[in-house]
Enzyme design. Sequence first.
Site, mmCIF file in Angstrom:
data_model
loop_
_atom_site.group_PDB
_atom_site.id
_atom_site.type_symbol
_atom_site.label_atom_id
_atom_site.label_comp_id
_atom_site.label_asym_id
_atom_site.label_seq_id
_atom_site.Cartn_x
_atom_site.Cartn_y
_atom_site.Cartn_z
ATOM 1 N N GLU A 181 -7.445 4.554 15.507
ATOM 2 C CA GLU A 181 -7.110 3.127 15.590
ATOM 3 C C GLU A 181 -6.439 2.885 16.935
ATOM 4 O OE1 GLU A 181 -4.766 1.852 12.245
ATOM 5 O OE2 GLU A 181 -6.052 2.876 10.795
ATOM 6 N N ARG A 226 0.842 -1.198 0.000
ATOM 7 C CA ARG A 226 0.000 0.000 0.000
ATOM 8 C C ARG A 226 0.873 1.244 0.000
ATOM 9 N NH1 ARG A 226 -2.465 -0.088 6.215
ATOM 10 N NH2 ARG A 226 -0.468 -0.402 7.266
ATOM 11 N N ASN A 263 -5.142 7.335 4.278
ATOM 12 C CA ASN A 263 -4.814 6.606 5.508
ATOM 13 C C ASN A 263 -3.351 6.814 5.844
ATOM 14 O OD1 ASN A 263 -5.863 4.349 7.471
ATOM 15 N ND2 ASN A 263 -3.813 3.693 6.856
ATOM 16 N N GLU A 264 -3.105 7.403 6.990
ATOM 17 C CA GLU A 264 -1.739 7.543 7.526
ATOM 18 C C GLU A 264 -0.726 8.038 6.491
ATOM 19 O OE1 GLU A 264 -0.624 3.861 9.378
ATOM 20 O OE2 GLU A 264 -1.776 4.288 11.173
HETATM 21 C C1 GAL Z 1 -2.045 1.144 10.923
HETATM 22 C C2 GAL Z 1 -2.864 1.169 9.656
HETATM 23 C C3 GAL Z 1 -3.899 0.069 9.627
HETATM 24 C C4 GAL Z 1 -3.286 -1.224 10.038
HETATM 25 C C5 GAL Z 1 -2.691 -1.059 11.406
HETATM 26 C C6 GAL Z 1 -2.096 -2.340 11.953
HETATM 27 O O1 GAL Z 1 -0.832 1.771 10.750
HETATM 28 O O2 GAL Z 1 -3.519 2.394 9.497
HETATM 29 O O3 GAL Z 1 -4.430 -0.039 8.322
HETATM 30 O O4 GAL Z 1 -2.322 -1.613 9.107
HETATM 31 O O5 GAL Z 1 -1.668 -0.121 11.335
HETATM 32 O O6 GAL Z 1 -1.564 -2.118 13.228
#
Ligand code: GAL
Length: 632
Positions: free
Chosen positions: A314, A105, A141-142
Amino acid sequence: MKRTLGTCYYPEHWPEDIWAKDATRMADLGLTWVRIGEFAWSRLEPAPGDLQFDWLDRAITTLTDAGLKVVLGTPTATPPRWMLTKHPNMLAVDAEGRPRKFGSRRHYCFSHEGYREESFRITRLLAERFGKRVAAWQTDNEYGCHDTTISYSKAAENAFRDWLAQKYQSTDALNRAWGNVFWSMEYTSFDEIDLPNLTVTEPNPAHILDFRRFTSDQVARFNQAQVDAIRAYSDAPISHNYMGRVTEFDHFDVGRQMEIATWDSYPLGFLEDRVGASPEDQRHYARQGDPDFQAFHHDLYRAVGQDGRWWVMEQQPGPVNWAPSNPAPLPGMVRFWTWEAFAHGAECVAYFRWRQAPFAQEQYHAGLLRPDSTEAEGFAEAAKVANEIKDMPHVEQAKAPVALVFDYASQWAWETQPQGTGCDYFQLVFETYKGLRQLGLSVDIIPPDTGNLGGYELILAPGAITLTDPFKSAIRATDAQVILGPRTNAKTAELSIPVPLPPAIDGLDVTISRVETLRPDSPEPFSDGGNYKLWREQIETAADVIEADAKGQPLMVRAHNFSYLAAWPNPVAMQRILTRAAIAAGLDPQDLPKDIRIRDTGQTRFAFNHGPEPIQFDGYNIPAAGVIWHPA
Ligand code: GAL
């Protein structure tokens, strides 16, 4: 304001006939929010122009019918394979000149015009279709995760030349600003200027720093396009989920474009991966996470979000899969992290993810549910918080007594010219933050251009390499204790040494006559105990010396409410220095037990035990991984 919980859900990963049951279980658990969509492009548009939005429509209906509010993510962190066929030059290029490949990604280059248009297009289409039905948005995303903002592509090169031409107007001006007479690096046309990679020895630091600024601007520009696309069709608040210790772009710039800042909190993953903790602390906190790293980001994102609005988008719910080792959290930690976020002002904490995925890259990453849909350990802790927040203590945020500047441009400047191994701006600021927290102080992190410091008692700007005019005026106007240095206001905006020599602060008689850096294994002593490490400045001063080295040479001086610290203190010296400053500021510093941290909101005091054993503190027995709160 009501505080809420949520989760991250991928309807495209599961058969449609379980969506309704999932949605009911989320609502029954007490969740309010569900974030979806952010990696689903290959299902939303399996071939160019073939829009398949009906399934997402049904997913949103199912989730909202269960009473949940949807955060819709734009899917632009994962452009599908056909995008590469359509735009073969869209890939980001690393410093060695190698294109990054499809197959995970974040492989796109922010400067690729074609990809930016595709990102705008898919965002606009989603906003048009779902703008009135979703309650919030997340862009991409990020940004920056997996080192993905800096790209040495042809697209970046062209855009950088344009950016420089706009900034400097003439190559003469650029040559002067960068000092290109040194080593005959002068240019006569902007088209001659390459990106600063693959040079024989180091490129001109001014060249690198401008490239870093340009790179940050490209992220902001990319994000703004999505924001514009969403705003045309939707009034719902927009957010982006930032990642811990990602400093490649200016989060304050991007944050100004949207209502809410969110970040992704993986305390155990971070501890080994990016905190910079000692091996002993890594062992001690292996199942709890560093006691300050999450709080630092909570305080940072409170400043990035508009009007202090921020979430954890998250939250680690169990073991992750991506750190060097991936232990399970101590029982209670998932609840603990959630309360810690609320204590710092989070509006919502969303757990990543709803159900553990038994396929692809993150198979060993826990969810609230196991792959077989049975509740995983984190589920019960989320349920506990959901129950507790019905009777929420007061968590409205008050101004903290202490302000600490965080400046992304200083990070780039230190990276460009570290002058010694281990000299890292983030680490300096973070260790200062840690020192303040060990004294029991609540801290506001503030942007470098803050022009009003009213209400703060103690203000610190370690390592902020070029002070902004608003901040300089603000420190002139304040009666609060101000601590500057090391390396504060040490450079011009072009990363040259200014003359008169730094720090050149009105009212502070200090001249830095020389800097030196020390080997990481060779700290040297302060005369009153503790060491300084890595960075040390020799200063000429007539101000009062309040810290000195073993030979009596000044390491910290004070004049009125200004102090200048000419070295990077280790924790022992840091504690003495900060305690003295806090007392001078009229605060009441404490000497907290190693594992305890305090956070004061407007009316509530929280105490967190980050340790693996119960602790008696302030008349309370705080269990391991426990939190208590009482009126402040
Ligand atoms: C974040 C990301 C998520 C997933 C997660 C796993 O960095 O935004 O999609 O990969 O980590 O810990």
